[in-house]
Design a protein around this motif. Sequence first.
Motif, PDB file in Angstrom:
ATOM      1  N   THR A   1       0.825  -1.209   0.000  1.00  0.00           N
ATOM      2  CA  THR A   1       0.000   0.000   0.000  1.00  0.00           C
ATOM      3  C   THR A   1       0.860   1.260   0.000  1.00  0.00           C
ATOM      4  O   THR A   1       1.890   1.313   0.658  1.00  0.00           O
TER       5      THR A   1
ATOM      6  N   THR B   1      -0.504   7.414   2.561  1.00  0.00           N
ATOM      7  CA  THR B   1      -1.880   7.907   2.461  1.00  0.00           C
ATOM      8  C   THR B   1      -2.083   9.199   3.238  1.00  0.00           C
ATOM      9  O   THR B   1      -2.703   9.203   4.311  1.00  0.00           O
TER      10      THR B   1
ATOM     11  N   ASP C   1      -4.976  10.195  -3.017  1.00  0.00           N
ATOM     12  CA  ASP C   1      -5.716   8.948  -3.044  1.00  0.00           C
ATOM     13  C   ASP C   1      -5.277   8.129  -1.828  1.00  0.00           C
ATOM     14  O   ASP C   1      -4.086   8.101  -1.493  1.00  0.00           O
ATOM     15  N   GLN C   2      -6.225   7.450  -1.169  1.00  0.00           N
ATOM     16  CA  GLN C   2      -5.902   6.767   0.085  1.00  0.00           C
ATOM     17  C   GLN C   2      -6.278   5.278   0.045  1.00  0.00           C
ATOM     18  O   GLN C   2      -7.120   4.817   0.817  1.00  0.00           O
TER      19      GLN C   2
ATOM     20  N   SER D   1      -1.073   1.597   5.116  1.00  0.00           N
ATOM     21  CA  SER D   1      -2.332   1.621   5.872  1.00  0.00           C
ATOM     22  C   SER D   1      -3.104   0.317   5.732  1.00  0.00           C
ATOM     23  O   SER D   1      -3.198  -0.250   4.638  1.00  0.00           O
TER      24      SER D   1
ATOM     25  N   SER E   1      -8.602   1.597   5.049  1.00  0.00           N
ATOM     26  CA  SER E   1      -8.780   2.989   4.625  1.00  0.00           C
ATOM     27  C   SER E   1     -10.254   3.267   4.402  1.00  0.00           C
ATOM     28  O   SER E   1     -10.928   2.554   3.652  1.00  0.00           O
TER      29      SER E   1
ATOM     30  N   ASN F   1      -4.229  14.643  -5.382  1.00  0.00           N
ATOM     31  CA  ASN F   1      -3.367  13.473  -5.295  1.00  0.00           C
ATOM     32  C   ASN F   1      -1.902  13.900  -5.190  1.00  0.00           C
ATOM     33  O   ASN F   1      -1.164  13.930  -6.176  1.00  0.00           O
TER      34      ASN F   1
END
Length: 640
Positions: A229, A232, A237-238, A263, A266, A275
């Motif tokens: 991942t 974030t 974008d997360q 993360s 999310s 972003n």
Amino acid sequence: MTFEYHVAKNGSDHNEGTKENPFLTINKAATVAVAGDTVIVHGGEYREWVKPKNAGLSEFRRITYQAAENESVVIKGSEQIKDWEQVEGTVWKAVISNEFFGDYNPYTEKIFGDWVVYNPGRHLGDVYLNGKSFYEAETMEELHNPTKKTEVLDHWTKTVVPAHQPEQTQYVWLADVDDKHTTIYANFQDSNPNEELVEINVRKCVFYPEETGINYITVRGFEMAQAATPWTPPTADQPGLIGPHWSKGWIIEDNIIHDSKCSAISIGKEASTGNNFRTKRRDKPGYQYQLESVFLAQKAGWSKEKIGSHIIRNNTIYDCGQNGIVGHLGCVFSEIYNNHIYNIALKREFYGHEIAGIKLHAAIDVQIHDNRIHDCSLGTWLDWQTQGTRVSRNIFYRNNRDLFVEVSSGPYIVDHNILTADYALDNHAQGGAYINNIIRGKMVQRKMLDRSTPYHAPHSTEVTGFAVVYGGDDRFFNNIFVGDEGIENVGTAHFNGYTTSLEEYINTVHREDGDHEQFNNVEQPVYINNNAYFHGAESFERENDRLVAETFNPEIEISEDGNEVYLSITLPDGFENMVGEVHSTDTLERVRIVDADFENPDGSAVIVDTDLLGNVREDKSVLGPLVGLKAGKNRIKVWG
């Protein structure tokens, strides 16, 4: 008509998906399941990124993905690598075609984005030996001769803290990528990687839709792990290892989630609302881009009708590099409870200002309760627009910091929690109510006069204004404050000089002519009463009713016995004679800036009457988070 689809390791994606003829992959089931359907996944290990294609239609017509009863189902974002070649001594290498990674190679993707403070070239990839993650080396020399770091500098608190678990520090990896191949070097020490389980991160996510608006999904009973991942921050974008991707009404429950590079869960924003423009464009501060993201989100449908209202409960979340739960904007109106979150951001391979067990921006009406959060760089961080938020009945221990509330104007409630870090509370906000907590440790209260942040109509995403943080407008009732040797600023004395009523504040502001500058010069009111102060904790000078025993040491301790957690605390004679009233909407003064009352998310009156163990308080009862506290020694099970 609803259907029940089955997935099993002996199935085929050419099957019908019945129990007798199951699918082979969860993704196949995700392409056919529609509102009201259930996908049952049978025991085994599934290496895939599950991308739900269809949405549920309501709370009663959701799509449910669940592990079969009494069967262990593991979904991984990694792949097993078997063909290792010994290079020298304990260092081995694996040469992998770049086609193996498709369009996302974690060994070329660096930790990158807004508010990354420290990253010495590290990437989103990772290597695991029998489930334990390695550390990325910075050089070939370090790969061959890894050194043990036992302490590092915490960049935020400016204090020296443990680096990571020493037994893991000798296991390191390094990648070299050319046009055709990715070569991963790893120091396996005494292990032969061809005789052990060795895995590497491959996929960005494990359970995360590629499209937005995939509403009303339930994910239940899985173990999910090892995802590459990305970082974030709230201006990007997360994606998480699992999450709804700008949707509504997900339930994520009863899962074990671990080893996400950044993360785990999310419930945050998506890319169209910004972003990493601060890092990419470098023309404006991240603060400015974050303001813009709020308005872009409103254009993208950020409202209670379309976004948020998720439930995250009964999960175990651990060994993640950035967050256990993260979310900006998309977290609104959600409930997070009964989760066990630990070992978050302790490897310290990289660092930034978006790290915590739970890190939320714009947590409007979010209810965070009954969680166990420990051994994290920071326990819970509520940043911007903490409005209608309630943090209740949580246990924080062995964190570098426990709770941070930043640049918010309330109203928010922090009640019946145990906070025990040496650095217990950062209060860079206003409009809070702290009721019936144990707070053992340093407290830092700061004004923030250089950043205006939004506030909202109650129980809504509608922006009604912006404000800086003047400091104050806080309420502290029925808390137990405990100091310790070498720890300063415990208690409420940092509010000395503040006014104590809205009437006094208004009268003081208007003694001289002027407009906004006068509000900068007068301290907001604070409402502080019926607190206990032990072992060096200091009280607000105008607190009328208080219990002060400056030299008394309660010897507070949090201990574990298996999955059970116990609070031990000694309280002085006469402790039970000091009682506090149950607070509610009627007794908590409205917050000044937002001009809003303390309420439940549905707008009804809030009554802060339930202790850490679920016991309901009488009209008046003892201070602190447990109604059973008494003079003398107390040892009470608080979890498990």
